[in-house]
Scaffold this motif. Structure first.
Motif, mmCIF file in Angstrom:
data_model
loop_
_atom_site.group_PDB
_atom_site.id
_atom_site.type_symbol
_atom_site.label_atom_id
_atom_site.label_comp_id
_atom_site.label_asym_id
_atom_site.label_seq_id
_atom_site.Cartn_x
_atom_site.Cartn_y
_atom_site.Cartn_z
ATOM 1 N N VAL A 195 3.726 12.535 -10.166
ATOM 2 C CA VAL A 195 3.650 13.865 -9.538
ATOM 3 C C VAL A 195 4.029 13.775 -8.062
ATOM 4 O O VAL A 195 4.748 14.630 -7.547
ATOM 5 N N ARG A 196 3.580 12.729 -7.385
ATOM 6 C CA ARG A 196 3.929 12.585 -5.964
ATOM 7 C C ARG A 196 5.429 12.413 -5.784
ATOM 8 O O ARG A 196 6.031 13.020 -4.898
ATOM 9 N N ILE A 197 6.036 11.608 -6.646
ATOM 10 C CA ILE A 197 7.487 11.420 -6.564
ATOM 11 C C ILE A 197 8.200 12.740 -6.815
ATOM 12 O O ILE A 197 9.132 13.112 -6.096
ATOM 13 N N ARG A 198 7.760 13.477 -7.826
ATOM 14 C CA ARG A 198 8.415 14.757 -8.144
ATOM 15 C C ARG A 198 8.248 15.751 -7.004
ATOM 16 O O ARG A 198 9.189 16.484 -6.671
ATOM 17 N N VAL A 199 7.071 15.792 -6.388
ATOM 18 C CA VAL A 199 6.853 16.676 -5.235
ATOM 19 C C VAL A 199 7.857 16.323 -4.136
ATOM 20 O O VAL A 199 8.496 17.209 -3.560
ATOM 21 N N LEU A 200 8.009 15.053 -3.855
ATOM 22 C CA LEU A 200 8.934 14.634 -2.801
ATOM 23 C C LEU A 200 10.376 14.983 -3.160
ATOM 24 O O LEU A 200 11.151 15.406 -2.297
ATOM 25 N N GLU A 201 10.723 14.833 -4.433
ATOM 26 C CA GLU A 201 12.065 15.235 -4.863
ATOM 27 C C GLU A 201 12.282 16.730 -4.639
ATOM 28 O O GLU A 201 13.343 17.152 -4.179
ATOM 29 N N LEU A 202 11.274 17.527 -4.956
ATOM 30 C CA LEU A 202 11.395 18.976 -4.790
ATOM 31 C C LEU A 202 11.482 19.364 -3.319
ATOM 32 O O LEU A 202 12.099 20.382 -2.985
ATOM 33 N N ASP B 166 13.595 9.984 6.490
ATOM 34 C CA ASP B 166 13.636 8.641 5.916
ATOM 35 C C ASP B 166 13.052 8.615 4.503
ATOM 36 O O ASP B 166 13.489 7.834 3.662
ATOM 37 N N VAL B 167 12.064 9.467 4.247
ATOM 38 C CA VAL B 167 11.461 9.521 2.906
ATOM 39 C C VAL B 167 12.497 10.024 1.898
ATOM 40 O O VAL B 167 12.634 9.474 0.805
ATOM 41 N N ALA B 168 13.240 11.054 2.270
ATOM 42 C CA ALA B 168 14.293 11.567 1.385
ATOM 43 C C ALA B 168 15.355 10.492 1.159
ATOM 44 O O ALA B 168 15.853 10.328 0.038
ATOM 45 N N GLU B 169 15.670 9.744 2.197
ATOM 46 C CA GLU B 169 16.652 8.657 2.069
ATOM 47 C C GLU B 169 16.122 7.569 1.130
ATOM 48 O O GLU B 169 16.866 7.028 0.313
ATOM 49 N N LEU B 170 14.835 7.250 1.226
ATOM 50 C CA LEU B 170 14.225 6.266 0.334
ATOM 51 C C LEU B 170 14.362 6.714 -1.121
ATOM 52 O O LEU B 170 14.683 5.910 -1.998
ATOM 53 N N LEU B 171 14.151 7.990 -1.396
ATOM 54 C CA LEU B 171 14.300 8.504 -2.763
ATOM 55 C C LEU B 171 15.742 8.391 -3.238
ATOM 56 O O LEU B 171 16.002 8.059 -4.400
ATOM 57 N N ARG B 172 16.693 8.649 -2.344
ATOM 58 C CA ARG B 172 18.114 8.530 -2.709
ATOM 59 C C ARG B 172 18.466 7.072 -3.012
ATOM 60 O O ARG B 172 19.177 6.775 -3.976
ATOM 61 N N VAL B 173 17.958 6.151 -2.197
ATOM 62 C CA VAL B 173 18.212 4.722 -2.425
ATOM 63 C C VAL B 173 17.593 4.287 -3.749
ATOM 64 O O VAL B 173 18.216 3.562 -4.521
ATOM 65 N N GLU C 155 0.839 -1.212 0.000
ATOM 66 C CA GLU C 155 0.000 0.000 0.000
ATOM 67 C C GLU C 155 0.868 1.254 0.000
ATOM 68 O O GLU C 155 0.582 2.219 -0.705
ATOM 69 N N PHE C 156 1.936 1.243 0.778
ATOM 70 C CA PHE C 156 2.852 2.378 0.855
ATOM 71 C C PHE C 156 3.466 2.663 -0.518
ATOM 72 O O PHE C 156 3.461 3.803 -0.992
ATOM 73 N N PHE C 157 3.970 1.618 -1.173
ATOM 74 C CA PHE C 157 4.586 1.819 -2.483
ATOM 75 C C PHE C 157 3.562 2.197 -3.539
ATOM 76 O O PHE C 157 3.862 2.961 -4.457
ATOM 77 N N ARG C 158 2.336 1.683 -3.418
ATOM 78 C CA ARG C 158 1.266 2.100 -4.337
ATOM 79 C C ARG C 158 0.978 3.584 -4.177
ATOM 80 O O ARG C 158 0.772 4.301 -5.144
ATOM 81 N N MET C 159 0.973 4.034 -2.927
ATOM 82 C CA MET C 159 0.728 5.454 -2.662
ATOM 83 C C MET C 159 1.828 6.303 -3.314
ATOM 84 O O MET C 159 1.568 7.371 -3.851
ATOM 85 N N LEU C 160 3.051 5.836 -3.271
ATOM 86 C CA LEU C 160 4.158 6.574 -3.889
ATOM 87 C C LEU C 160 4.159 6.451 -5.408
ATOM 88 O O LEU C 160 4.830 7.221 -6.083
ATOM 89 N N GLY C 161 3.395 5.509 -5.944
ATOM 90 C CA GLY C 161 3.453 5.177 -7.357
ATOM 91 C C GLY C 161 2.759 6.156 -8.288
ATOM 92 O O GLY C 161 2.021 5.727 -9.174
ATOM 93 N N HIS C 162 2.999 7.419 -8.116
ATOM 94 C CA HIS C 162 2.455 8.427 -9.028
ATOM 95 C C HIS C 162 3.571 9.423 -9.338
ATOM 96 O O HIS C 162 4.205 9.947 -8.422
ATOM 97 N N GLY D 192 0.732 10.841 5.771
ATOM 98 C CA GLY D 192 1.725 11.356 6.704
ATOM 99 C C GLY D 192 3.115 11.500 6.124
ATOM 100 O O GLY D 192 4.094 11.598 6.859
ATOM 101 N N ILE D 193 3.206 11.536 4.793
ATOM 102 C CA ILE D 193 4.503 11.656 4.120
ATOM 103 C C ILE D 193 4.967 13.106 4.088
ATOM 104 O O ILE D 193 6.155 13.385 4.167
ATOM 105 N N VAL D 194 4.013 14.021 3.939
ATOM 106 C CA VAL D 194 4.334 15.451 4.001
ATOM 107 C C VAL D 194 3.453 16.106 5.063
ATOM 108 O O VAL D 194 2.401 15.584 5.427
ATOM 109 N N VAL D 195 3.926 17.240 5.544
ATOM 110 C CA VAL D 195 3.142 18.073 6.460
ATOM 111 C C VAL D 195 3.111 19.478 5.888
ATOM 112 O O VAL D 195 3.977 19.858 5.091
#
Length: 116
Positions: free
Chosen positions: A23-30, A82-89, A14-21, A63-66
């Motif tokens: 725009v969401r990935i790009r927002v987190l990168e930004l 940890d979310v930023a670290e996940l993106l780096r990994v 479910e967590f990875f499905r939530m990240l699976g968009h 709860g990924i962003v506030v």
């Protein structure tokens, strides 16, 4: 009566499905380096405000962003480093996968050219 606990593997899916968009990935990168106001996110993403709002709502719900309000500006940030670290990994894994594919492609081309 309490519901049955969700198995960890299902929660991860479910967590990875939530990240699976995209725009969401790009927002987190930004947001990796610092909090940003919505107007900056909109400028970088070049999408409709309603689309960004929808994607931010999903990230907030999980709860990924506030967000916080500073006068009329809403500022978003990643809730956990940890979310930023996940993106780096993920970037390192993709880099390795692509490098491996390039090596295989080179090998295939060399084999093809040796066949003449």
């Amino acid at each position: 009566m309490t519901g049955k606990a969700v198995p960890l593997y299902q929660a991860k899916a479910e967590f990875f499905r939530m990240l699976g968009h995209p725009v969401r990935i790009r927002v987190l990168e930004l947001l990796q380096d610092s909090p940003r106001p919505v107007r900056e996110l909109l400028a970088d993403l070049a999408i409709e405000p309603s689309s960004l709002s929808q994607q931010l709502a999903v990230l907030r719900r999980y709860g990924i962003v506030v967000s916080r309000r500073e006068s009329s500006t809403v500022i978003y940030e990643i809730a956990s480093s940890d979310v930023a670290e996940l993106l780096r990994v993920a970037r390192r894994i993709l880099t390795d996968l692509i490098a491996g594919q390039n090596d295989l492609l080179t090998e295939l081309r060399e084999h093809e050219s040796s066949l003449g």
